[in-house]
Design a protein around this motif. Sequence first.
Motif, PDB file in Angstrom:
ATOM      1  N   UNK A 195       0.831  -1.207   0.000  1.00  0.00           N
ATOM      2  CA  UNK A 195       0.000   0.000   0.000  1.00  0.00           C
ATOM      3  C   UNK A 195       0.862   1.253   0.000  1.00  0.00           C
ATOM      4  N   UNK A 196       1.903   1.266   0.843  1.00  0.00           N
ATOM      5  CA  UNK A 196       2.778   2.437   0.899  1.00  0.00           C
ATOM      6  C   UNK A 196       3.530   2.614  -0.411  1.00  0.00           C
ATOM      7  N   UNK A 197       3.949   1.499  -1.019  1.00  0.00           N
ATOM      8  CA  UNK A 197       4.628   1.594  -2.310  1.00  0.00           C
ATOM      9  C   UNK A 197       3.737   2.187  -3.382  1.00  0.00           C
ATOM     10  N   UNK A 198       2.487   1.713  -3.433  1.00  0.00           N
ATOM     11  CA  UNK A 198       1.534   2.279  -4.391  1.00  0.00           C
ATOM     12  C   UNK A 198       1.279   3.757  -4.099  1.00  0.00           C
ATOM     13  N   UNK A 199       1.175   4.091  -2.810  1.00  0.00           N
ATOM     14  CA  UNK A 199       0.911   5.481  -2.437  1.00  0.00           C
ATOM     15  C   UNK A 199       2.063   6.392  -2.848  1.00  0.00           C
ATOM     16  N   UNK A 200       3.284   5.943  -2.631  1.00  0.00           N
ATOM     17  CA  UNK A 200       4.444   6.760  -3.009  1.00  0.00           C
ATOM     18  C   UNK A 200       4.496   6.936  -4.519  1.00  0.00           C
ATOM     19  N   UNK A 201       4.184   5.878  -5.271  1.00  0.00           N
ATOM     20  CA  UNK A 201       4.118   6.006  -6.735  1.00  0.00           C
ATOM     21  C   UNK A 201       3.078   7.056  -7.126  1.00  0.00           C
ATOM     22  N   UNK A 202       1.928   7.039  -6.444  1.00  0.00           N
ATOM     23  CA  UNK A 202       0.879   8.003  -6.751  1.00  0.00           C
ATOM     24  C   UNK A 202       1.312   9.424  -6.418  1.00  0.00           C
ATOM     25  N   UNK A 203       1.995   9.594  -5.295  1.00  0.00           N
ATOM     26  CA  UNK A 203       2.494  10.925  -4.915  1.00  0.00           C
ATOM     27  C   UNK A 203       3.484  11.434  -5.955  1.00  0.00           C
ATOM     28  N   UNK A 204       4.359  10.561  -6.425  1.00  0.00           N
ATOM     29  CA  UNK A 204       5.334  10.971  -7.435  1.00  0.00           C
ATOM     30  C   UNK A 204       4.641  11.368  -8.739  1.00  0.00           C
ATOM     31  N   UNK A 205       3.577  10.646  -9.109  1.00  0.00           N
ATOM     32  CA  UNK A 205       2.842  10.995 -10.322  1.00  0.00           C
ATOM     33  C   UNK A 205       2.133  12.335 -10.164  1.00  0.00           C
ATOM     34  N   UNK A 206       1.517  12.564  -9.003  1.00  0.00           N
ATOM     35  CA  UNK A 206       0.855  13.844  -8.759  1.00  0.00           C
ATOM     36  C   UNK A 206       1.879  14.967  -8.741  1.00  0.00           C
ATOM     37  N   UNK A 207       3.062  14.706  -8.215  1.00  0.00           N
ATOM     38  CA  UNK A 207       4.120  15.726  -8.235  1.00  0.00           C
ATOM     39  C   UNK A 207       4.401  16.178  -9.661  1.00  0.00           C
ATOM     40  N   UNK A 208       4.522  15.217 -10.571  1.00  0.00           N
ATOM     41  CA  UNK A 208       4.776  15.574 -11.977  1.00  0.00           C
ATOM     42  C   UNK A 208       3.606  16.369 -12.554  1.00  0.00           C
ATOM     43  N   UNK A 209       2.383  15.961 -12.201  1.00  0.00           N
ATOM     44  CA  UNK A 209       1.203  16.674 -12.699  1.00  0.00           C
ATOM     45  C   UNK A 209       1.171  18.118 -12.199  1.00  0.00           C
ATOM     46  N   UNK A 210       1.472  18.306 -10.922  1.00  0.00           N
ATOM     47  CA  UNK A 210       1.407  19.651 -10.345  1.00  0.00           C
ATOM     48  C   UNK A 210       2.490  20.560 -10.909  1.00  0.00           C
ATOM     49  N   UNK A 211       3.679  20.021 -11.116  1.00  0.00           N
ATOM     50  CA  UNK A 211       4.751  20.816 -11.718  1.00  0.00           C
ATOM     51  C   UNK A 211       4.350  21.262 -13.122  1.00  0.00           C
TER      52      UNK A 211
END
Length: 238
Positions: free
Chosen positions: A66-82
């Motif tokens: 779950x944490x691994x999936x969550x971190x992947x999602x955070x990294x994807x959102x980071x790219x989206x926000x930038x």
Amino acid sequence: MAFECVSRTHVGLRRKINEDSLLARPGEGLWAVADGMGGHSAGDVASRRLVEALAALPPARSPDEAAGHAIDAVEQVNRELVAMAKEAGLSTIGSTIVGLAANHALFRVFWAGDSRAYLLRGGQLERLTRDHSLVQDLVDAGMLAAEEADTHPNASVVTRAVGAAPRIEVELVGGAVEPGDRFLLASDGLTRVVPDAELAAELGRPALGAIADRLLDRVLERGAPDNVTLVIVEVRGG
């Protein structure tokens, strides 16, 4: 084991918009608090996008997964926000994040920024996260006393946040779960107003809903200078 959880969020007394967002999925063992970066444009968009991405994750077989999936999602959102900030001509669209993934045996906490996670066990409160902030760096360097950090003029300056840079490093800690454990996830709208000693005393009292209400009331009584959000999770035996 099962989980009981409560959550509260409030705009506070000085802000016009609540830029905090939260996630509470006890059935899936996943909770999070995101604090849109005050002073930046569209902080509410950033925090909401993080929570939406975490809510869309598939069920996981373990807290590590779950944490691994969550971190992947955070990294994807980071790219989206930038990319979103660049397209809109804004310097930053950002948010902090702190999340908890847990099952009957283990927990994992992931975070970036100064939203915090705590664990109350056996009457002792442990801060599980280290703030990614300017004042925490000063404390670590021996240039500022820990008790002065939350009232420092630069207390709100974070050194890491989702959307603040092309790459985001999400920190991760974890351990074993025990019946009776109580976890607290909170934005700095709570933790900069209510010190750890008071958090420990309140979290040790009965009735999660009453605890959450008292903590929110305490922030409001003290002027609530920022949005405030908290999630309390209790591990039940069984």
